[in-house]
Design a protein around this motif. Sequence first.
Motif, PDB file in Angstrom:
ATOM      1  N   PRO A 222       0.744  -1.134   0.047  1.00 59.62           N
ATOM      2  CA  PRO A 222       0.021   0.326   0.278  1.00 59.62           C
ATOM      3  C   PRO A 222       1.074   1.273   0.116  1.00 59.62           C
ATOM      4  O   PRO A 222       2.159   1.058  -0.193  1.00 59.62           O
ATOM      5  N   ALA A 223       0.306   2.566  -0.575  1.00 55.06           N
ATOM      6  CA  ALA A 223       1.185   3.672  -0.472  1.00 55.06           C
ATOM      7  C   ALA A 223       1.843   3.484   1.407  1.00 55.06           C
ATOM      8  O   ALA A 223       1.055   3.234   1.582  1.00 55.06           O
ATOM      9  N   ALA A 224       2.726   4.693   1.085  1.00 56.45           N
ATOM     10  CA  ALA A 224       3.198   4.834   2.286  1.00 56.45           C
ATOM     11  C   ALA A 224       2.827   6.014   2.753  1.00 56.45           C
ATOM     12  O   ALA A 224       2.386   6.780   1.853  1.00 56.45           O
ATOM     13  N   ALA A 225       2.432   5.840   4.318  1.00 58.61           N
ATOM     14  CA  ALA A 225       1.975   6.875   5.623  1.00 58.61           C
ATOM     15  C   ALA A 225       2.933   7.576   6.206  1.00 58.61           C
ATOM     16  O   ALA A 225       2.704   7.062   7.351  1.00 58.61           O
ATOM     17  N   ASP A 226       3.150   8.283   5.927  1.00 54.60           N
ATOM     18  CA  ASP A 226       4.217   8.825   6.310  1.00 54.60           C
ATOM     19  C   ASP A 226       4.179   9.975   7.256  1.00 54.60           C
ATOM     20  O   ASP A 226       3.633  11.175   7.186  1.00 54.60           O
ATOM     21  N   GLU A 306       1.601  25.331   0.108  1.00 54.54           N
ATOM     22  CA  GLU A 306       0.517  24.343  -0.893  1.00 54.54           C
ATOM     23  C   GLU A 306       1.290  23.398  -0.854  1.00 54.54           C
ATOM     24  O   GLU A 306       1.200  22.173  -1.404  1.00 54.54           O
ATOM     25  N   LEU A 307       1.942  24.143  -2.474  1.00 51.12           N
ATOM     26  CA  LEU A 307       2.662  23.089  -3.135  1.00 51.12           C
ATOM     27  C   LEU A 307       3.532  21.953  -2.877  1.00 51.12           C
ATOM     28  O   LEU A 307       4.046  21.443  -2.865  1.00 51.12           O
ATOM     29  N   ASP A 308       4.726  23.027  -1.278  1.00 48.03           N
ATOM     30  CA  ASP A 308       5.537  22.381  -0.674  1.00 48.03           C
ATOM     31  C   ASP A 308       5.106  21.016   0.168  1.00 48.03           C
ATOM     32  O   ASP A 308       5.731  20.186  -0.095  1.00 48.03           O
ATOM     33  N   GLN A 309       3.935  21.271   0.373  1.00 43.34           N
ATOM     34  CA  GLN A 309       3.645  20.161   0.904  1.00 43.34           C
ATOM     35  C   GLN A 309       2.824  19.099   0.704  1.00 43.34           C
ATOM     36  O   GLN A 309       3.208  17.907   0.766  1.00 43.34           O
ATOM     37  N   VAL A 310       2.546  19.482  -0.664  1.00 43.50           N
ATOM     38  CA  VAL A 310       2.180  18.426  -1.794  1.00 43.50           C
ATOM     39  C   VAL A 310       2.579  17.564  -1.838  1.00 43.50           C
ATOM     40  O   VAL A 310       3.048  17.024  -2.516  1.00 43.50           O
ATOM     41  N   VAL A 311       3.560  18.258  -3.032  1.00 47.06           N
ATOM     42  CA  VAL A 311       5.216  17.497  -3.545  1.00 47.06           C
ATOM     43  C   VAL A 311       6.101  16.806  -1.923  1.00 47.06           C
ATOM     44  O   VAL A 311       6.724  15.850  -2.578  1.00 47.06           O
ATOM     45  N   ALA A 312       6.179  17.202  -1.437  1.00 48.40           N
ATOM     46  CA  ALA A 312       6.536  16.347   0.116  1.00 48.40           C
ATOM     47  C   ALA A 312       6.125  15.546   0.463  1.00 48.40           C
ATOM     48  O   ALA A 312       6.484  14.196   0.732  1.00 48.40           O
ATOM     49  N   TYR A 313       4.964  14.802   0.338  1.00 51.86           N
ATOM     50  CA  TYR A 313       4.011  14.251   0.274  1.00 51.86           C
ATOM     51  C   TYR A 313       3.986  12.783  -0.545  1.00 51.86           C
ATOM     52  O   TYR A 313       4.516  11.342  -0.955  1.00 51.86           O
ATOM     53  N   LEU A 314       4.233  13.574  -1.845  1.00 54.68           N
ATOM     54  CA  LEU A 314       3.780  12.537  -3.479  1.00 54.68           C
ATOM     55  C   LEU A 314       5.389  12.025  -3.167  1.00 54.68           C
ATOM     56  O   LEU A 314       6.121  10.743  -3.290  1.00 54.68           O
ATOM     57  N   THR A 315       6.848  13.058  -2.613  1.00 53.04           N
ATOM     58  CA  THR A 315       7.917  12.388  -2.960  1.00 53.04           C
ATOM     59  C   THR A 315       8.260  10.804  -2.344  1.00 53.04           C
ATOM     60  O   THR A 315       9.331  10.687  -2.313  1.00 53.04           O
ATOM     61  N   THR A 316       6.959  10.675  -0.819  1.00 48.96           N
ATOM     62  CA  THR A 316       7.332  10.002  -0.332  1.00 48.96           C
ATOM     63  C   THR A 316       6.869   8.368  -0.708  1.00 48.96           C
ATOM     64  O   THR A 316       6.501   7.121  -0.444  1.00 48.96           O
ATOM     65  N   LEU A 317       5.895   8.641  -2.097  1.00 51.57           N
ATOM     66  CA  LEU A 317       5.265   7.309  -2.082  1.00 51.57           C
ATOM     67  C   LEU A 317       6.305   6.474  -3.078  1.00 51.57           C
ATOM     68  O   LEU A 317       6.255   6.818  -4.456  1.00 51.57           O
ATOM     69  N   HIS A 318       7.058   5.803  -2.801  1.00 51.89           N
ATOM     70  CA  HIS A 318       8.051   5.309  -3.578  1.00 51.89           C
ATOM     71  C   HIS A 318       7.151   3.442  -4.014  1.00 51.89           C
ATOM     72  O   HIS A 318       6.467   3.435  -3.596  1.00 51.89           O
TER      73      HIS A 318
END
Length: 318
Positions: A222-226, A306-318
């Motif tokens: 499942p997707a990472a949930a950091d 908001e952009l920084d936060q969304v991208v910070a989330y997306l870059t945890t989706l390994h």
Amino acid sequence: MPGGTSEVVLTSIFAPAGAPADAIRTISLLVLAIAAAIFLLVGGLLAYCCVRYRSRPEDDEREPPQVYGSNPVELAWTVVPILIVFVLITTTARTIYEIQAAPPPADAINVRVVGHQWWWEFQYPDLGVVTANELHVPAGVATYLTLESADVVHSFWVPRLAGKTDVIPNRRNVMWLTPWEPGTYLGQCAEFCGTQHAHMLLRVVAHPPAEFQRWLASQRQPAAADPRVASGRELFEATACVSCHTVQGTGASGTFGPDLTHLMSRDTIGAGVAPNGAETLKSWIADPSILKPGVLMPAMQLSQSELDQVVAYLTTLH
Ligand code: CUA
């Protein structure tokens, strides 16, 4: 790993890296050789006659001897072309039959390919994996592809692995490929499908079988949930992102755009328009049409924070 940033080499139908591309190269070389021989013979005779029988000042005015009909000559230029066409038809038909009639072996990997304006969706129905633009397969094993389109006509083409196969709405085409060696093989859409047809790229990543199993296992997670990027995740789930994208295990279940569950396992974004990374993702989400004019994804109208936060989330989706 297992995204695979293996070296990317020049792509050419004359450098096959698997079946059936090798059979296609063989038949292409045969046809080219026959056509080149005919060209040299006809062109050579033409050049020879132009020089040897050109008009000269010392020529007299009489007509040359006239020849009417010659059975041996008539027979030769009827029979020889028939033989040439016969050889071309039989060898081509045999190659087409060998490629199309090959039944899927029991260990074949099945992938459903869906062409979209302007990206590729890859579903592994037996394996529970969905990804986009980068098709992962085991080397040395056949992968069978079922090709469908969500909108217009596309064409799936990876020159070093197989010939082109059209991807047509309301129709299911099939093809297969078996890369001989692990590596990354570039491909592209080969049928004009709209403004971003040229940016409908794909790559096939062939893994050694054990590595392919590891890739599958990681894609099934499942997707990472950091917890450190919880605010970005909440923002992502609160915006229109989720109406087009899926992230397994979250509220995001749209299917209009690529599945993002393991986004960071991919080398590129936007079907090959840019390398995958935080900076390009920021540019992409702020306004995808800068990298890909005409793209169907809208600019998300997020503030810088908001952009920084969304991208910070997306870059945890390994
Ligand atoms: Cu899809 Cu061209």
